[in-house]
Scaffold this active site. Structure first.
Site, PDB file in Angstrom:
ATOM      1  N   ASP A  94     -59.414 -15.267 -49.851  1.00 24.56           N
ATOM      2  CA  ASP A  94     -58.660 -16.056 -50.836  1.00 24.56           C
ATOM      3  C   ASP A  94     -58.326 -17.484 -50.398  1.00 24.56           C
ATOM      4  O   ASP A  94     -57.222 -17.976 -50.658  1.00 24.56           O
ATOM      5  CB  ASP A  94     -57.362 -15.334 -51.199  1.00 24.56           C
ATOM      6  CG  ASP A  94     -57.573 -13.916 -51.681  1.00 24.56           C
ATOM      7  OD1 ASP A  94     -58.727 -13.528 -51.905  1.00 24.56           O
ATOM      8  OD2 ASP A  94     -56.577 -13.185 -51.809  1.00 24.56           O
ATOM      9  N   LYS A 147     -60.693 -10.602 -57.484  1.00 21.48           N
ATOM     10  CA  LYS A 147     -59.752  -9.490 -57.391  1.00 21.48           C
ATOM     11  C   LYS A 147     -58.399  -9.883 -57.964  1.00 21.48           C
ATOM     12  O   LYS A 147     -58.078 -11.067 -58.069  1.00 21.48           O
ATOM     13  CB  LYS A 147     -59.600  -9.025 -55.941  1.00 21.48           C
ATOM     14  CG  LYS A 147     -58.925 -10.027 -54.991  1.00 21.48           C
ATOM     15  CD  LYS A 147     -58.919  -9.486 -53.565  1.00 21.48           C
ATOM     16  CE  LYS A 147     -58.219 -10.420 -52.596  1.00 21.48           C
ATOM     17  NZ  LYS A 147     -56.763 -10.518 -52.783  1.00 21.48           N
ATOM     18  N   CYS A 189     -51.920 -10.579 -48.887  1.00 24.90           N
ATOM     19  CA  CYS A 189     -53.297 -10.078 -48.924  1.00 24.90           C
ATOM     20  C   CYS A 189     -53.825  -9.706 -47.539  1.00 24.90           C
ATOM     21  O   CYS A 189     -54.563  -8.723 -47.405  1.00 24.90           O
ATOM     22  CB  CYS A 189     -54.200 -11.102 -49.589  1.00 24.90           C
ATOM     23  SG  CYS A 189     -53.753 -11.399 -51.328  1.00 24.90           S
TER      24      CYS A 189
END
Length: 204
Positions: free
Chosen positions: A22, A81, A113
């Site tokens: 990410d 996601k 995350c």
């Protein structure tokens, strides 16, 4: 009979994967983002040289934007996601590699995350190596406590350089000269010295 030894945390290219979590446009404001992306980019270059499989995720890219170009992940197809853990999105990649033993984990945010991905991987029986100079959080308190929590749960805390030398293993490796050039590049300050001071009770 000798007691069983705890996991040593050895890292080998043929049984490892690199997870890039990410590192997207809307996270540019996160503290030390530029620095950790540069270290993750170094890990990615080494992974490519050593044929270590790599997966890349993006958290809700419609709102948080694409992966930043300076990561150098062009050519990798990102997995989109909404779950904080990367594992559900990359489940097929994991299932396709029965030889997998170790995951090297980079990205944001450490307390969300990164932590949840690590816990899911540990739950699968995999060793997790959190690349501490390639992970950060908006709050450095969250980053610090998350790193402590990760260690409590059984993840290994490692620097990018330490993991790179484990992966290459030998100065006679055919890719060593190229990797040595990457390691010799100056590493940016990613704020770790302030987190790992001797007086910090979380790491005693």
């Amino acid at each position: 009979m000798a007691a069983a030894r705890p996991a040593l945390g050895r890292v080998l290219p043929e049984s490892s994967m690199l997870f890039l979590c990410d590192m997207q446009e809307k996270f540019r404001h996160v503290v030390y983002f530029r620095q950790i992306v540069s270290m993750a980019a170094r890990m990615l270059k080494v992974a490519r040289l050593l044929s270590v499989p790599t997966v890349l995720t993006e958290q809700y890219p419609q709102g948080l934007g694409p992966t930043v170009p300076e990561l150098g992940a062009q050519g990798l197809q990102p997995y989109s996601k909404t779950c904080f853990s990367m594992v559900p999105a990359v489940q097929q990649e994991l299932d396709a590699r029965p030889q997998l033993r170790s995951v090297l984990l980079c990205g944001v945010e450490t307390q969300a995350c990164i932590l949840q991905t690590a816990l899911d991987l540990l739950d699968r029986g995999l060793q997790v190596h959190v690349v501490v100079d390639a992970c950060t959080s908006r709050s450095q308190v969250d980053r610090l406590v998350a790193l402590s929590r990760l260690r409590q749960s059984g993840a290994f805390l490692s620097t990018s350089e330490g993991l790179i030398f484990q992966l290459v293993g030998d100065a006679t490796h055919p890719q060593f000269k190229e990797i040595q050039k990457l390691v010799k590049e100056p590493s940016p300050d990613s704020g770790l010295l302030g987190l790992f001071q001797d007086q910090n009770p979380l790491f005693r």
